[in-house]
Structure formats: structure tokens, C-alpha cells
Design an enzyme around this catalytic site. Structure first.
Site, mmCIF file in Angstrom:
data_model
loop_
_atom_site.group_PDB
_atom_site.id
_atom_site.type_symbol
_atom_site.label_atom_id
_atom_site.label_comp_id
_atom_site.label_asym_id
_atom_site.label_seq_id
_atom_site.Cartn_x
_atom_site.Cartn_y
_atom_site.Cartn_z
ATOM 1 N N HIS A 288 3.731 -4.970 2.698
ATOM 2 C CA HIS A 288 3.244 -5.570 3.936
ATOM 3 C C HIS A 288 3.684 -7.018 4.070
ATOM 4 O O HIS A 288 4.017 -7.477 5.156
ATOM 5 C CB HIS A 288 1.699 -5.551 3.978
ATOM 6 C CG HIS A 288 1.143 -4.184 4.103
ATOM 7 N ND1 HIS A 288 0.859 -3.604 5.308
ATOM 8 C CD2 HIS A 288 0.826 -3.257 3.157
ATOM 9 C CE1 HIS A 288 0.373 -2.390 5.111
ATOM 10 N NE2 HIS A 288 0.347 -2.149 3.809
ATOM 11 N N SER B 218 0.880 -1.170 0.000
ATOM 12 C CA SER B 218 0.000 0.000 0.000
ATOM 13 C C SER B 218 0.918 1.221 0.000
ATOM 14 O O SER B 218 2.131 1.080 0.126
ATOM 15 C CB SER B 218 -0.931 0.001 1.219
ATOM 16 O OG SER B 218 -0.185 0.134 2.426
#
Length: 184
Positions: A103, A78
Site C-alpha cells: 500500500h 496486505s
């Protein structure tokens, strides 16, 4: 579409395919991630609802490796808008950010120790170079993974301020925009 006579359908699937993930891939992603991380640290970087959250918000920052239609490895990212990661970075996507926060990278257990993680990371970094807003990739990992990410071209920024339970992490980054790009 129905399957063709003689059960030929599986042959229409590409042997190996890289594509962005969609919310429909969330369960397959979670199954691989859960198996990969729970055995090591007792928890996952992203739980199922968080996977769905990012695949809805920013599917273009994910990459899945499919073999004959089956997910074998993936990365979920992200955007982040600060120099370093903070606790908030674990759940937020900052659409104006220029740092891609990776992530999670996980490989299905039957495909491990084959160099797939490095290949996927290389493909992902190549892909990020095509995104005009991406300046660098950031990640946090446990100490034992630092050499793996260094081989992928990441440099250590130092200890990460984020902790998860008892776990401490090292923060690493990789520039996405090189000088060649800037000169154009």
C-alpha cells in the site's frame, strides 16, 4: 523500566533495526506518510484508521526501519487474491491471497535521498521470500515513481484500474517465488 543512572538508556537502543510494525506504531507511521504524500498529491494512501486496520489484521506484512528507536521508514502491505488490483484492494486484506499488495512505502523527510527507500524495499522483498504463501508483490504508483520501483526489480503491468480523485496510477509487480525456491 526506569532509565538507568547517568541517562545511559538511549545507548541500549539498536542503532538500526528492522521489524514488523504494530498498531502502537500507527501514529508515527501516519505522521511520516502524511508529510510525504500530502505535499505531492494532496492525499495519503492510508489514513490513520486504515493504518491501524492493516497493522491489526496483518502486521506481518509490514516492515519498519527504526534508528535509535525512531521510525525513519516503513512499508505496509496486505494480501490480495486477484491478478490485478481493484478499488477494493485499497482497504481489504484477503487472508487466502498470494499477492502482497504494498500500500505504501514512505521515508521520513530528514532521511530522504539517502537510498533508504530502496534498501527497505530490498529488505521487505527478502522478508517476503520467507513467507510460504507469498508469490508476488503488487503495487500501484504515480508515473514519476516507476523508475524507482523498476530499480527495485518491479515490472510494469500497465495502467491500474484504481483511481483516487484525479490521480491515475501504474500497476507494477515483482515475483517473490523464484525458480530456486520451486526446485527445493
Amino acid at each position: 523500566p526506569g532509565s538507568s543512572p547517568g541517562g545511559q538508556r538511549p545507548h541500549t537502543l539498536p542503532a538500526s533495526e528492522f521489524r514488523c510494525l504494530s498498531p502502537e506504531d500507527a501514529v508515527s507511521v501516519f505522521e511520516i506518510e502524511r508529510e510525504a504524500f500530502i505535499s505531492v498529491s494532496g492525499d495519503c494512501p492510508l489514513h490513520l484508521d486504515e493504518i491501524r486496520h492493516f497493522l491489526n489484521l496483518c502486521p506481518e506484512l509490514s516492515l519498519g526501519w527504526f534508528e535509535e528507536g525512531r521510525l525513519v521508514a516503513f512499508i505496509i502491505g496486505s494480501l490480495w487474491d486477484q491478478e490485478r488490483l481493484s478499488q477494493a484492494a485499497l482497504t481489504l486484506h484477503k487472508p487466502r491471497g498470494t499477492a502482497v499488495h504494498i500500500h505504501v512505502l514512505a521515508v521520513h523527510r530528514t532521511f530522504r535521498q539517502q537510498g533508504k527507500g530502496s534498501i527497505l524495499m530490498w529488505r521487505y522483498l527478502q522478508y517476503l521470500r520467507c513467507l510460504p504463501f507469498a508469490r508476488r508483490a503488487l503495487l500501484m504508483c504515480e508515473h514519476f515513481l516507476v523508475p524507482f520501483y523498476q530499480k527495485c526489480g518491479f515490472e510494469v503491468l500497465g495502467p491500474c484500474e484504481v483511481t483516487v480523485g484525479e490521480l491515475a496510477f501504474v500497476e507494477m509487480q515483482h515475483p517473490v517465488r523464484g525458480h530456486a525456491f520451486m526446485r527445493r
